[in-house]
Design a protein around this motif. Structure first.
Motif, PDB file in Angstrom:
ATOM      1  N   GLY A 258      27.107  24.424  18.051  1.00 37.70           N
ATOM      2  CA  GLY A 258      27.773  23.816  19.190  1.00 37.70           C
ATOM      3  C   GLY A 258      28.873  24.653  19.811  1.00 37.70           C
ATOM      4  O   GLY A 258      29.498  24.251  20.791  1.00 37.70           O
ATOM      5  N   GLY A 259      29.126  25.826  19.276  1.00 34.40           N
ATOM      6  CA  GLY A 259      30.170  26.731  19.752  1.00 34.40           C
ATOM      7  C   GLY A 259      30.535  27.678  18.628  1.00 34.40           C
ATOM      8  O   GLY A 259      30.095  27.503  17.489  1.00 34.40           O
ATOM      9  N   PRO A 260      31.336  28.700  18.913  1.00 31.44           N
ATOM     10  CA  PRO A 260      31.714  29.645  17.853  1.00 31.44           C
ATOM     11  C   PRO A 260      32.458  28.951  16.713  1.00 31.44           C
ATOM     12  O   PRO A 260      33.376  28.168  16.956  1.00 31.44           O
ATOM     13  N   VAL A 261      32.052  29.235  15.504  1.00 29.29           N
ATOM     14  CA  VAL A 261      32.630  28.625  14.309  1.00 29.29           C
ATOM     15  C   VAL A 261      32.920  29.719  13.286  1.00 29.29           C
ATOM     16  O   VAL A 261      32.120  30.656  13.125  1.00 29.29           O
ATOM     17  N   ARG A 262      34.037  29.608  12.597  1.00 34.36           N
ATOM     18  CA  ARG A 262      34.383  30.545  11.515  1.00 34.36           C
ATOM     19  C   ARG A 262      33.708  30.051  10.231  1.00 34.36           C
ATOM     20  O   ARG A 262      34.283  29.326   9.434  1.00 34.36           O
ATOM     21  N   VAL A 263      32.479  30.455  10.033  1.00 31.34           N
ATOM     22  CA  VAL A 263      31.674  29.965   8.908  1.00 31.34           C
ATOM     23  C   VAL A 263      32.161  30.580   7.603  1.00 31.34           C
ATOM     24  O   VAL A 263      32.366  31.792   7.506  1.00 31.34           O
ATOM     25  N   ALA A 264      32.347  29.727   6.588  1.00 34.35           N
ATOM     26  CA  ALA A 264      32.863  30.184   5.301  1.00 34.35           C
ATOM     27  C   ALA A 264      32.013  29.724   4.123  1.00 34.35           C
ATOM     28  O   ALA A 264      32.194  30.217   3.009  1.00 34.35           O
ATOM     29  N   GLU A 265      31.110  28.775   4.353  1.00 32.62           N
ATOM     30  CA  GLU A 265      30.276  28.266   3.261  1.00 32.62           C
ATOM     31  C   GLU A 265      28.915  27.854   3.811  1.00 32.62           C
ATOM     32  O   GLU A 265      28.811  27.301   4.900  1.00 32.62           O
ATOM     33  N   LEU A 266      27.875  28.154   3.038  1.00 30.30           N
ATOM     34  CA  LEU A 266      26.504  27.798   3.389  1.00 30.30           C
ATOM     35  C   LEU A 266      25.843  27.166   2.173  1.00 30.30           C
ATOM     36  O   LEU A 266      26.220  27.443   1.029  1.00 30.30           O
ATOM     37  N   GLY A 267      24.850  26.323   2.408  1.00 33.83           N
ATOM     38  CA  GLY A 267      24.139  25.753   1.278  1.00 33.83           C
ATOM     39  C   GLY A 267      22.943  24.939   1.704  1.00 33.83           C
ATOM     40  O   GLY A 267      22.782  24.601   2.879  1.00 33.83           O
ATOM     41  N   LEU A 268      22.090  24.641   0.746  1.00 29.57           N
ATOM     42  CA  LEU A 268      20.924  23.822   1.015  1.00 29.57           C
ATOM     43  C   LEU A 268      20.374  23.220  -0.266  1.00 29.57           C
ATOM     44  O   LEU A 268      20.669  23.684  -1.370  1.00 29.57           O
ATOM     45  N   VAL A 269      19.590  22.155  -0.095  1.00 31.58           N
ATOM     46  CA  VAL A 269      18.764  21.615  -1.175  1.00 31.58           C
ATOM     47  C   VAL A 269      17.400  22.291  -0.997  1.00 31.58           C
ATOM     48  O   VAL A 269      16.705  22.017  -0.019  1.00 31.58           O
ATOM     49  N   PRO A 270      17.011  23.181  -1.915  1.00 32.14           N
ATOM     50  CA  PRO A 270      15.881  24.070  -1.665  1.00 32.14           C
ATOM     51  C   PRO A 270      14.504  23.491  -1.989  1.00 32.14           C
ATOM     52  O   PRO A 270      13.627  24.185  -2.510  1.00 32.14           O
ATOM     53  N   GLY A 271      14.295  22.233  -1.664  1.00 26.48           N
ATOM     54  CA  GLY A 271      13.004  21.608  -1.930  1.00 26.48           C
ATOM     55  C   GLY A 271      12.975  20.208  -1.343  1.00 26.48           C
ATOM     56  O   GLY A 271      13.888  19.803  -0.623  1.00 26.48           O
ATOM     57  N   TYR A 272      11.924  19.492  -1.670  1.00 24.57           N
ATOM     58  CA  TYR A 272      11.713  18.140  -1.147  1.00 24.57           C
ATOM     59  C   TYR A 272      12.242  17.149  -2.181  1.00 24.57           C
ATOM     60  O   TYR A 272      11.518  16.709  -3.077  1.00 24.57           O
ATOM     61  N   ALA A 273      13.511  16.782  -2.064  1.00 23.64           N
ATOM     62  CA  ALA A 273      14.212  16.002  -3.089  1.00 23.64           C
ATOM     63  C   ALA A 273      13.929  14.512  -2.955  1.00 23.64           C
ATOM     64  O   ALA A 273      14.834  13.702  -2.738  1.00 23.64           O
ATOM     65  N   LYS A 274      12.674  14.155  -3.108  1.00 21.63           N
ATOM     66  CA  LYS A 274      12.266  12.758  -2.954  1.00 21.63           C
ATOM     67  C   LYS A 274      11.439  12.323  -4.157  1.00 21.63           C
ATOM     68  O   LYS A 274      10.631  13.091  -4.681  1.00 21.63           O
ATOM     69  N   THR A 275      11.669  11.110  -4.573  1.00 21.89           N
ATOM     70  CA  THR A 275      10.795  10.457  -5.543  1.00 21.89           C
ATOM     71  C   THR A 275      10.068   9.353  -4.805  1.00 21.89           C
ATOM     72  O   THR A 275      10.702   8.509  -4.160  1.00 21.89           O
ATOM     73  N   ASP A 276       8.737   9.363  -4.853  1.00 24.43           N
ATOM     74  CA  ASP A 276       7.961   8.367  -4.111  1.00 24.43           C
ATOM     75  C   ASP A 276       8.343   6.965  -4.577  1.00 24.43           C
ATOM     76  O   ASP A 276       8.297   6.662  -5.777  1.00 24.43           O
ATOM     77  N   PRO A 277       8.751   6.085  -3.651  1.00 26.98           N
ATOM     78  CA  PRO A 277       9.229   4.756  -4.056  1.00 26.98           C
ATOM     79  C   PRO A 277       8.141   3.842  -4.606  1.00 26.98           C
ATOM     80  O   PRO A 277       8.445   2.830  -5.240  1.00 26.98           O
ATOM     81  N   THR A 278       6.883   4.189  -4.373  1.00 26.61           N
ATOM     82  CA  THR A 278       5.790   3.325  -4.838  1.00 26.61           C
ATOM     83  C   THR A 278       5.305   3.689  -6.226  1.00 26.61           C
ATOM     84  O   THR A 278       5.182   2.830  -7.104  1.00 26.61           O
ATOM     85  N   ASP A 279       5.023   4.982  -6.454  1.00 27.50           N
ATOM     86  CA  ASP A 279       4.474   5.371  -7.764  1.00 27.50           C
ATOM     87  C   ASP A 279       5.360   6.338  -8.536  1.00 27.50           C
ATOM     88  O   ASP A 279       4.970   6.857  -9.584  1.00 27.50           O
ATOM     89  N   ASN A 280       6.581   6.577  -8.014  1.00 28.11           N
ATOM     90  CA  ASN A 280       7.567   7.440  -8.675  1.00 28.11           C
ATOM     91  C   ASN A 280       7.142   8.898  -8.820  1.00 28.11           C
ATOM     92  O   ASN A 280       7.670   9.617  -9.680  1.00 28.11           O
ATOM     93  N   THR A 281       6.216   9.362  -8.012  1.00 29.95           N
ATOM     94  CA  THR A 281       5.850  10.773  -8.032  1.00 29.95           C
ATOM     95  C   THR A 281       7.066  11.614  -7.616  1.00 29.95           C
ATOM     96  O   THR A 281       7.736  11.310  -6.634  1.00 29.95           O
TER      97      THR A 281
END
Length: 200
Positions: free
Chosen positions: A104-127
């Motif tokens: 959205g405009g220039p930012v002084r970025v100091a930290e980056l991160g991510l959740v490196p996968g699909y962090a979901k448990t299927d609500p029906t069968d718990n896969t």
């Protein structure tokens, strides 16, 4: 030139930091921007999360169905919606695929991160979708001045937390996140469930 910095959670490679454009228009001419190496260390002060918009994605998986039959989609915007059980997902190992983020405009970025996968448990069968899909093991972050930083990620299927790293403060409006590599998994897809950019 590069500087290798390690930390407890992740290691990362700071490559060709603090590029300085040699041309008036910032293009640096035919040879591109001049690159000046620096040994500036990661920011160790307070940080504030920045609102991020995804402006481009190089790939996206087709929609699918969960165990209950409900449709599930994988738009790039799901990588920045702060909902770990939704995700941007792509087919294959992801190598070379990118997300382009706008701050959205220039930012002084100091930290980056991510959740490196699909962090979901299927609500029906718990896969466990996190274990079922590939997890990212390395990404490259690129800033407006063509500075790049590589982040190593832990693909442990039991670790679904946001994996962050501090970086030398870099002013930028856009960040491209490129996937370098991913783990093996039963399902040949990669995903990012959540992504964080924080300012100094």
């Amino acid at each position: 030139a590069s500087v290798l910095v390690g930390c407890a959670a992740v290691g990362f490679l700071v490559g060709a930091l603090m590029g300085a454009a040699s041309g008036e228009d910032g293009s640096g001419g035919v040879d591109g921007p001049e690159v000046v190496a620096t040994t500036a260390g990661p920011w160790d002060g307070p940080v504030t999360p920045v609102t991020v918009t995804v402006v481009d994605a190089s790939c996206q998986s087709d929609s699918s169905r969960d165990a209950s039959g409900a449709e599930v989609t994988y738009e790039a915007a799901f990588a920045v919606d702060a909902q770990p059980d939704s995700a941007w997902r792509c087919p294959g190992d992801g190598a070379g695929e990118t997300l382009v983020l706008d701050l959205g405009g220039p930012v002084r970025v100091a930290e980056l991160g991510l959740v490196p996968g699909y962090a979901k448990t299927d609500p029906t069968d718990n896969t466990d979708r996190y274990a079922e899909n590939r997890r990212l093991t390395a990404v490259r972050w690129r800033f407006d001045d063509d500075t790049t930083i590589e982040q190593q990620l832990d693909p442990d299927a039991e670790l679904r937390d946001l994996q962050t790293m501090r970086i030398p403060v870099t002013t930028t409006q856009r960040i491209a996140m490129e996937i370098i590599s991913s783990s093996d998994a039963p399902r040949d897809t990669v995903a990012v469930s959540d992504l964080l950019v924080s300012a100094a």
